[in-house]
Design a protein around this motif. Sequence first.
Motif, PDB file in Angstrom:
ATOM      1  N   GLY A  15       0.805  -1.211   0.000  1.00 42.51           N
ATOM      2  CA  GLY A  15       0.000   0.000   0.000  1.00 42.51           C
ATOM      3  C   GLY A  15       0.839   1.262   0.000  1.00 42.51           C
ATOM      4  O   GLY A  15       2.068   1.227  -0.047  1.00 42.51           O
ATOM      5  N   SER A  16       0.126   2.388   0.066  1.00 40.12           N
ATOM      6  CA  SER A  16       0.772   3.701   0.007  1.00 40.12           C
ATOM      7  C   SER A  16       0.284   4.590   1.141  1.00 40.12           C
ATOM      8  O   SER A  16      -0.837   4.419   1.643  1.00 40.12           O
ATOM      9  CB  SER A  16       0.455   4.378  -1.330  1.00 40.12           C
ATOM     10  N   ARG A  18       0.911   8.929   2.489  1.00 37.62           N
ATOM     11  CA  ARG A  18       1.610  10.192   2.368  1.00 37.62           C
ATOM     12  C   ARG A  18       1.669  10.858   3.727  1.00 37.62           C
ATOM     13  O   ARG A  18       0.630  11.149   4.328  1.00 37.62           O
ATOM     14  CB  ARG A  18       0.941  11.130   1.359  1.00 37.62           C
ATOM     15  N   ARG A  66      10.941   3.855  -3.798  1.00 37.37           N
ATOM     16  CA  ARG A  66       9.618   3.656  -3.213  1.00 37.37           C
ATOM     17  C   ARG A  66       9.106   4.898  -2.499  1.00 37.37           C
ATOM     18  O   ARG A  66       7.918   4.996  -2.204  1.00 37.37           O
ATOM     19  CB  ARG A  66       9.652   2.491  -2.225  1.00 37.37           C
ATOM     20  N   THR A  68       9.220   9.265  -2.042  1.00 31.51           N
ATOM     21  CA  THR A  68       9.508  10.549  -2.679  1.00 31.51           C
ATOM     22  C   THR A  68       9.217  11.675  -1.698  1.00 31.51           C
ATOM     23  O   THR A  68       8.152  11.696  -1.070  1.00 31.51           O
ATOM     24  CB  THR A  68       8.652  10.749  -3.938  1.00 31.51           C
ATOM     25  N   GLN A  81       5.956  10.788   0.389  1.00 28.97           N
ATOM     26  CA  GLN A  81       5.056   9.857  -0.290  1.00 28.97           C
ATOM     27  C   GLN A  81       5.713   8.480  -0.312  1.00 28.97           C
ATOM     28  O   GLN A  81       6.846   8.344  -0.785  1.00 28.97           O
ATOM     29  CB  GLN A  81       4.779  10.320  -1.717  1.00 28.97           C
ATOM     30  N   MET A  82       5.002   7.504   0.209  1.00 27.65           N
ATOM     31  CA  MET A  82       5.550   6.159   0.293  1.00 27.65           C
ATOM     32  C   MET A  82       4.681   5.186  -0.499  1.00 27.65           C
ATOM     33  O   MET A  82       3.456   5.175  -0.346  1.00 27.65           O
ATOM     34  CB  MET A  82       5.633   5.725   1.756  1.00 27.65           C
ATOM     35  N   HIS A  83       5.323   4.393  -1.312  1.00 28.99           N
ATOM     36  CA  HIS A  83       4.639   3.378  -2.122  1.00 28.99           C
ATOM     37  C   HIS A  83       5.228   2.007  -1.826  1.00 28.99           C
ATOM     38  O   HIS A  83       6.320   1.890  -1.270  1.00 28.99           O
ATOM     39  CB  HIS A  83       4.818   3.688  -3.613  1.00 28.99           C
ATOM     40  N   SER A  84       4.494   0.982  -2.226  1.00 27.22           N
ATOM     41  CA  SER A  84       4.979  -0.402  -2.099  1.00 27.22           C
ATOM     42  C   SER A  84       5.519  -0.681  -0.698  1.00 27.22           C
ATOM     43  O   SER A  84       6.611  -1.228  -0.528  1.00 27.22           O
ATOM     44  CB  SER A  84       6.076  -0.663  -3.149  1.00 27.22           C
TER      45      SER A  84
END
Length: 121
Positions: A15-16, A18, A66, A68, A81-84
Amino acid sequence: VQLQAFGGGLVQPGGSLRLSCTSPGHTLSQYAIGWFRQAPGKEREFVGAISASGMTETYGSFVKNRLTISRDNAKNAVYLQMHSLKFEDTAVYYCAAGSYAGLEVREYDYWGQGTQVTVSS
C-alpha cells in the motif's frame, strides 16, 4: 520551531501513504527538511531529505524509488510519499528541520513528535 508530522496509520503491504510535515507559526521554506524513522529497538534511521529550495533530494539506501519527498512552500508543508510499503517499513516517522539536507540526526536542529506507520496484513 515546532514541527508536526502526521498522516501515519495502518496500511497493508504494497500500500501507500503520504506523510506531511508542517510547522504552525513558522516558515519551513528557510529550512532543509529531513525524514527519519525509528522502529522499536532500533536506532533512528535516515529516510530522506529535501533542501530548502526543493531543488535537491537525498534518500536513504533502502528507499529504492519507493519513497519521494516533496515540498510546497506556499502551503508551508513537506511531504513523504511512500509506495509499495513493506512490513519492515513499520516505524515512527519523524520530520526534522536544519540548515542543510544532511543524512545524520545530529545535523538537524528541530524535530517533530513523529507519526506511527504500521504495515500489516
